[in-house]
Design an enzyme around this catalytic site. Structure first.
Site, short mmCIF file in Angstrom:
data_model
loop_
_atom_site.label_atom_id
_atom_site.label_comp_id
_atom_site.label_asym_id
_atom_site.label_seq_id
_atom_site.Cartn_x
_atom_site.Cartn_y
_atom_site.Cartn_z
CD GLU A 184 27.24 -36.61 41.57
OE1 GLU A 184 27.42 -35.87 42.30
OE2 GLU A 184 26.04 -37.12 41.08
CB CYS A 238 50.39 -1.62 22.68
SG CYS A 238 50.10 -2.23 24.21
CB CYS A 292 50.71 2.08 27.58
SG CYS A 292 49.99 0.27 27.23
CB CYS A 315 47.97 1.68 24.44
SG CYS A 315 49.53 1.44 24.06
CE LYS A 340 36.25 -34.09 45.34
NZ LYS A 340 36.87 -32.78 45.06
CB CYS A 362 54.26 -1.03 24.43
SG CYS A 362 52.90 0.41 24.46
CD GLU A 370 31.41 -27.75 43.29
OE1 GLU A 370 32.68 -27.73 43.65
OE2 GLU A 370 30.49 -28.25 44.15
CE LYS A 406 41.05 -34.94 45.41
NZ LYS A 406 40.77 -33.62 45.25
CE1 TYR A 418 18.11 -14.70 26.35
CE2 TYR A 418 19.61 -12.71 26.69
CZ TYR A 418 18.94 -13.56 27.16
OH TYR A 418 18.90 -13.78 28.47
#
Length: 690
Positions: A134, A425, A447, A428, A136, A441, A193, A332, A60
């Site tokens: 459906e 770390c 860093c 870094c 929510k 670190c 949505e 709900k 792709y």
């Protein structure tokens, strides 16, 4: 003219060994580009809508790269091209557009009695009904408009009558087709949505935590913040998805909501697989219980179900109020409270380099606050709790503030944690050093995960007090590439770079640059405090400055000399030595000096004019910074503390003083004086304040 899909060579087992672009004629390039656009749209639908890809990701990518090369070489501009999904030029602001049909809200409740009342009203007005149920979705509602099968506009819900034009951003969302499939209506406006899948949300939050940024509280916040980004390239880089669930207007018509749901996928519009048509309200309630049980299994957030009258004629008869549809009701779910699931364990790198493991959670309500992360403190805490990814845990807010994992409620890994704390770390790749249960670190100020917090601290009240250099500004500078290595980058920013940023003008740029220039000769104590040395705050920094006088003397002081300084014990002395023994930290200090930052030597002699006097400051002073005033007191033998007690002699109140210190002063009978009275006190003691 679109090619025949059956004859398109890029649909199945597409070739990726293309001949050179330079060898193509304009006609051949145009034909190949159209075939590639058509094929890529087909593969987008198979991947993002049908979840059934037929080619590998790298194939792709090769097709998309070829299309980009053709469009660039032969100037084949097409606003519907899949290459537009990578974003475009940022916009200054969103235009406001009117919706083709009102996008109203839906009545909602978590009380079953109100659902029955809705059903009784509906049947009382239009007779027996079937319902479509459906999920929510907990995302951001949008309107998407197509003409002749092509996406022409997308807008946020706004006030229901008009919203922000976010077309450029929506074009980057790969599950929303720019060109519809099949035989779509000439005109189609659909409501959907936009959401961020839960796994993508947790991965995105993990990246934010590891960069030292605050994670989003929940996927909806992440989605809302993304869809309103002014830069489409930022939107393209974030993992948004979309479900469609309503036809707002169309040149064609459907007799039922269920028929709409069956038709939309034919055009490449993604609908939810859990949508069902039911015979009556009891079946709708059963559907709600089923979805409540499935809630944690879904890869998207839902907070209830929506019950809709199926028949279009009956919906029209029921109509709407000024704010909501009368043919739909949302039942709900109860909010998740206290017990939730650990989805990730990330490691956050703080300003001092300390690594803190953080549990990333399914958002949960704890004391009225939505929590999506909780501290696990350190590796030993993880082992003691036996917590791991997938466990259900109880979360509490320590001191009603900091969320933390209190206990494992349902153990997926039988009492052990398989989480492995990193040896380096995560940002870094510097080695990690352990200090008892803590891990640090060793990258220091170099860093990048510590960079944001380091710069915020450097310019903050406890540092050099640089007005206009707050957390939001620092984050913007890092995102725009103005801060890449260390705090010294601040002194390379110029006015042109600032004015080019969103929200900046010439005056604000000049003001910040003036503030930065004013910090080039800071008092030594302020500079030491600004560096963010572990356990070295303003008071300790003043003691160090008074004892050693120069920055080089502090840098070169051995542990024994440091321990002799008041307010510095063996632990703090070790932290100071470790800080300046770090090659990375010394390089940053040298870089600051190379950029003209010259900490001023401190007066190591001092006096005893204020010996035995304890002073506390609150609010901002006009003639000195609070840090300078505190240093002045201590340089002359007095004590400047941060809190009021019975031993405090004076509370000096500047502008906008803190109420808690004023109250403490009243309780303890401590005199409160203003800045002028403080200066008179100094003069009375023979101290020249000029």
């Amino acid at each position: 003219m679109a090619s025949d899909l059956d004859e398109n060579p890029f649909l199945r087992e597409p070739p990726t060994d293309f001949e050179s672009v330079e060898e193509l004629s304009a006609t051949a390039a145009r034909e190949q580009a159209e075939q590639l656009r058509e094929a890529i749209r087909h593969h987008d639908r198979r991947y993002y809508v049908e979840s059934d890809p037929v080619i590998a990701d790298r194939t792709y990518d090769a097709l998309l790269s070829r299309l980009e090369a053709l469009e660039a070489a032969f100037d084949l501009d097409d606003e519907d091209s899949p290459t537009r999904r990578v974003g475009g030029e940022p916009v200054e602001e969103f235009d406001t557009v009117e919706h083709v049909a009102p996008m109203l809200s839906i009545d909602q409740s978590g009380d079953a009695e109100e659902v029955y009342e809705f059903d009784e009203r509906v049947r009382g007005e239009v007779g027996p009904v079937e319902y479509v149920c459906e999920p929510k979705f907990d995302g951001v509602s949008i309107e998407v408009v197509y003409e002749d099968g092509r996406l022409i506009r997308a807008a946020t819900r706004g006030d229901g009558q008009e919203g922000d034009d976010v077309t450029r951003n929506v074009r980057t969302i790969r599950s929303i087709p720019q060109v519809l499939s099949g035989d779509p209506p000439e005109f189609l406006a659909v409501r959907g949505e936009v959401f961020m899948p839960r796994d993508a949300f947790q991965a995105y939050n993990r990246e934010r935590v590891e960069r030292g940024e605050d994670p989003f509280a929940n996927p909806r916040n992440a989605t809302a913040g993304t869809i309103r980004q002014h830069d489409p390239a930022v939107v393209a880089d974030r993992p948004l998805d979309c479900f469609f669930f309503e036809v707002l207007d169309s040149s064609d018509g459907w007799a039922t909501r269920w028929e709409e749901d069956q038709a939309l996928p034919e055009y490449g519009l993604k609908v939810n697989e859990h949508t069902e048509r039911v015979d009556g309200i009891e079946d709708a309630l059963a559907y709600r219980e089923e979805m409540l049980e499935r809630r944690d299994e879904l890869n998207y957030e839902i907070d209830g179900i929506v019950i809709k009258v199926d028949d279009a004629d009956k919906r029209e008869r029921l109509g709407a109020t000024a704010r909501h549809y009368r043919w739909a009701f949302a039942y709900k779910f109860p909010a998740r409270t206290e017990v939730t699931t650990v989805r990730e364990i990330a490691v956050q790198v703080g300003r001092t380099g300390r690594l803190t493991p953080v549990a990333l959670l399914d958002p949960v309500d704890v004391g009225g606050v939505t929590v999506s992360r909780a501290s696990l403190h350190n590796p030993e805490e993880i082992a003691d709790l036996g917590v791991d990814v997938g466990d259900k845990v109880r979360v509490e807010r320590a001191g009603d503030v900091i969320p933390q994992v209190a206990e494992v409620v349902e153990d997926e890994v039988h009492g052990e944690s398989h989480f492995e704390f990193p040896e380096t770390c995560p940002v870094c790749s510097s080695p990690i050093e352990r200090d008892g249960p803590m891990a640090y670190c060793t990258g220091g100020l170099a860093c990048t995960a510590q960079l944001r917090e380091s710069v915020v601290h450097y310019g903050g009240d406890d540092g050099l007090d640089i007005e206009g250099l707050g957390e939001r500004t620092v984050r913007q500078f890092i995102d725009e590439g103005l801060l890449t290595d260390s705090v010294a980058d601040l002194y390379e920013i110029d006015a042109d770079e600032l004015v080019a940023l969103e929200g900046w003008g010439e005056r604000s740029a000049e003001n910040l640059l003036a503030e930065l220039d004013a910090t080039k000769e800071p008092p030594l104590a302020d500079f030491l405090a600004a560096l963010g040395i572990p356990h070295v705050g303003a008071a300790t920094a003043r003691e160090l400055a008074r004892e050693f006088g120069t920055l080089d003397a502090v840098i070169d002081a051995d542990a024994e000399a440091l321990e002799a300084v008041p307010d510095v014990g063996s632990v703090v002395a070790g932290q100071i030595r470790d800080f300046f023994d770090s090659a990375a930290n010394r390089a940053v200090v040298a870089d600051l000096r190379d950029h003209g930052v010259d900490p001023q030597d401190a007066d190591v002699e001092g006096g005893d004019e204020l010996a035995g006097l304890t002073v506390v400051f609150t609010g901002s002073l006009s003639e000195h910074t609070r840090s300078e005033a505190q240093a002045l007191v201590e340089d002359h033998g007095g004590s400047a503390t941060s809190s009021v007690s019975g031993n405090t002699d004076y509370l000096v109140a500047g502008e906008n003083p803190g109420q808690s210190k004023r109250s403490d002063a009243d309780d303890e009978g401590v005199p409160v004086i203003d800045e002028a009275e403080f200066e008179e006190l100094l003069e009375e003691r023979g101290i020249d304040i000029e």
